[in-house]
Enzyme design. Sequence first.
Site, PDB file in Angstrom:
ATOM      1  N   ASP A   1       0.871  -1.166   0.000  1.00 38.91           N
ATOM      2  CA  ASP A   1       0.000   0.000   0.000  1.00 38.91           C
ATOM      3  C   ASP A   1       0.916   1.227   0.000  1.00 38.91           C
ATOM      4  O   ASP A   1       1.648   1.452   0.963  1.00 38.91           O
ATOM      5  CB  ASP A   1      -0.889  -0.046   1.259  1.00 38.91           C
ATOM      6  CG  ASP A   1      -1.804   1.163   1.382  1.00 38.91           C
ATOM      7  OD1 ASP A   1      -1.501   2.217   0.799  1.00 38.91           O
ATOM      8  OD2 ASP A   1      -2.810   1.057   2.104  1.00 38.91           O
TER       9      ASP A   1
ATOM     10  N   TYR B   1      -5.363  11.007  -3.993  1.00 37.01           N
ATOM     11  CA  TYR B   1      -5.862  12.269  -3.432  1.00 37.01           C
ATOM     12  C   TYR B   1      -4.954  12.864  -2.363  1.00 37.01           C
ATOM     13  O   TYR B   1      -5.265  13.914  -1.818  1.00 37.01           O
ATOM     14  CB  TYR B   1      -7.298  12.134  -2.909  1.00 37.01           C
ATOM     15  CG  TYR B   1      -7.600  11.013  -1.935  1.00 37.01           C
ATOM     16  CD1 TYR B   1      -7.147  11.059  -0.627  1.00 37.01           C
ATOM     17  CD2 TYR B   1      -8.379   9.941  -2.323  1.00 37.01           C
ATOM     18  CE1 TYR B   1      -7.449  10.058   0.260  1.00 37.01           C
ATOM     19  CE2 TYR B   1      -8.692   8.922  -1.442  1.00 37.01           C
ATOM     20  CZ  TYR B   1      -8.233   8.985  -0.147  1.00 37.01           C
ATOM     21  OH  TYR B   1      -8.533   7.989   0.731  1.00 37.01           O
TER      22      TYR B   1
ATOM     23  N   ARG C   1      -0.278  15.215  13.237  1.00 39.80           N
ATOM     24  CA  ARG C   1       0.446  14.944  11.982  1.00 39.80           C
ATOM     25  C   ARG C   1       0.642  16.232  11.194  1.00 39.80           C
ATOM     26  O   ARG C   1      -0.278  17.044  11.057  1.00 39.80           O
ATOM     27  CB  ARG C   1      -0.338  13.961  11.111  1.00 39.80           C
ATOM     28  CG  ARG C   1      -0.590  12.626  11.729  1.00 39.80           C
ATOM     29  CD  ARG C   1      -1.040  11.602  10.677  1.00 39.80           C
ATOM     30  NE  ARG C   1      -2.146  12.078   9.863  1.00 39.80           N
ATOM     31  CZ  ARG C   1      -2.653  11.413   8.840  1.00 39.80           C
ATOM     32  NH1 ARG C   1      -2.129  10.235   8.480  1.00 39.80           N
ATOM     33  NH2 ARG C   1      -3.673  11.884   8.140  1.00 39.80           N
TER      34      ARG C   1
END
Lengths: 398, 398
Positions: free
Chosen positions: A190, A213, A357
């Site tokens: 992934d 995206y 984050r």
Amino acid sequence: MLDRDQCLALDAEDPLREFRHEFVLPDGVIYLVGNSLGALPRRTAERVRRTVEDEWGRQLVGGWNHAGWYEQPLTTGDRIAPLIGAGPGQVVVGNTTSIAVYQAVAAALRLRPERRVIVSDLRNFPTDHYIVQGLAGLLGGYELRDLSEGSFEDAAVVLLSEVDYRTGARADVPAVTAAAHAAGALIVWDVCHSVGAMEVDVSAADFAVGCTYKYLNAGPGAPAFLYVNPRHHAAAENVLSGWHGHAEPFAFEADYRPAEGVRRFAVSTPHVLSFAALEAALDVWERVPMAQVRAKSMALGELFVELVGDRLELASPADPAARGSQISLRHPDGYPVMRALIDRGVHGDFRAPDVLRFGFAPLYIGYADVYDAATTLLEVLDKELWRDDKYATRLAVT
Amino acid sequence: MLDRDQCLALDAEDPLREFRHEFVLPDGVIYLVGNSLGALPRRTAERVRRTVEDEWGRQLVGGWNHAGWYEQPLTTGDRIAPLIGAGPGQVVVGNTTSIAVYQAVAAALRLRPERRVIVSDLRNFPTDHYIVQGLAGLLGGYELRDLSEGSFEDAAVVLLSEVDYRTGARADVPAVTAAAHAAGALIVWDVCHSVGAMEVDVSAADFAVGCTYKYLNAGPGAPAFLYVNPRHHAAAENVLSGWHGHAEPFAFEADYRPAEGVRRFAVSTPHVLSFAALEAALDVWERVPMAQVRAKSMALGELFVELVGDRLELASPADPAARGSQISLRHPDGYPVMRALIDRGVHGDFRAPDVLRFGFAPLYIGYADVYDAATTLLEVLDKELWRDDKYATRLAVT
């Protein structure tokens, strides 16, 4: 430690500086969430308008032939391929990452029918687990083993992320791929959190999935991609055997007969408006030198870490080479801290239970942005600005 | 037989005539392919522009909360529900029809674990078969039985289309639903070719699937929908168990835990740009009286049949009540006939081996359009205009 003027000087000599003008960004916002949803490329609005008004509006159903809609899953796949070390005819675009994970893992299980173990990683983005759990529940008889157990023995398939969504830790793709293969397992990577942030190479893997995206900037809910190694093109089965993966979809035959090559992993009608935005995003990527992206990404991350210092615990690896393009910090009240920061124009995000984050998309984030973001974070912490009640209320999407 | 002036008079008194102005249609085109890809609603371009520029461009990742993107699979589902006889909280939107078929049939099989027969219909749109074949192949041990064999005995699930894509024949949904249930089977209705063309009622069914790019006019590759009868909400499982169907997607838990209600059938990140066009399309439908749509649809079809007369074999049922909103005609050289017709501004489509399809979307097609289309068709046939070599070359999408 660099000061703000030195950061501005770095921006002035940044070889990627012109790409900043390719993006629309609101005034007063430092957008450090490109690892979740990339910013809007300036060319996208016109490209989408063209698809709506000129293609759909004027060509109507003829757009499937004349505007190239029918071929989009493969034509955009061929444009994504160089970003992941793949070649033409190896990548098909469409649906979502979750669905691509389902297709890849199911195909891998069919290629290893004698094995009954699926290795995943609790540090994968959760949907990867959830999809495997659903598939294993449907099939019955499979053992789900976490990577932390340390063994690929008897594994049919190993499903891992190149970059950890929470900490930004980067896996050693060549070494882990080789280890999986040495154990006789297939491997699915992934690359959602690495594609567009660094040179990705999945060419030794069996399958890879990713979204467009995040760093690729193709817009909210943009289509996902699925790489299938050519050595599996003849034997791999798409269990989501929809008509667009059929050898002759417009023959309307009674029985499914898979197309040659990666096209068999197409499922059904592509989401054409979302593909238009993907095409605009890929126009930008064709001019981007990825080695410069990675170099700047590491420099931006290091600058942020240095500026924050030991004020917050670093959840990311200390070595820039072992990270993706994000810095994660821990704070027990991470949610209100992030809300307070966003209120001051510095946009990061929060991942439960305690991670802040900050994603650094090198095409539109500069050194002075990082300086200002770190300075604002320190101010929010030092003055305890996050303790305001208005930052406690949870939004639906965090 | 009506003449053209009488058709114009019918258009002038048509209660739906104002809706024609809601659509963009190219000059010189009579568009009879709304059963394949609906025309562009006039409001759509601005709605999509707003999502790209104002939502994505300005709100960035905040659009998931503030622009309502995260809720779109359910908010649009609630707006589709009245079009299919369903209530709020019973429809989830996203992905494609093929994927929705997979979810519905897999869920039905899990609800009937003691049964091993799946009934489908060779007259279904092929992707419905293909998906069932892929699922049955993955699971093993299932018998696929065609509807023509006439029995639902021992069936776990019956998968049927309300309107046949090729002939336009309309099934008796209440009677077949009752028969399936009487045999202890669950039933999944595919309403792709009926929704938006007539009053659809799937409320007695177990599941229903449909697309939004045909009569609903939501654009190429617009998201599909999945209806789940509330009696199954607690027990039905989504085998495509992605994070958006999780009870708390943003808790990032290790294990899948399904959301309450139909939300558990959400899979992952919705294709937001495609949803924007769907929202614009649904704005139109909120003002449409469906009984008038059905009445006009039947009248347009009858007019076309009368005008064509016995010049071509009617592949559709003769009784307008037994049809959807399309008329299908057979011609051994159907492909070049259709190409010649399109060249003269009358757009229908061709379905192998020999079917010419003409879809009548009552919101933007009028009686004079039907008159002109039939007249042109007769001219193409009478003068053998279709024999020109340029009409023989096949396009990729027919």
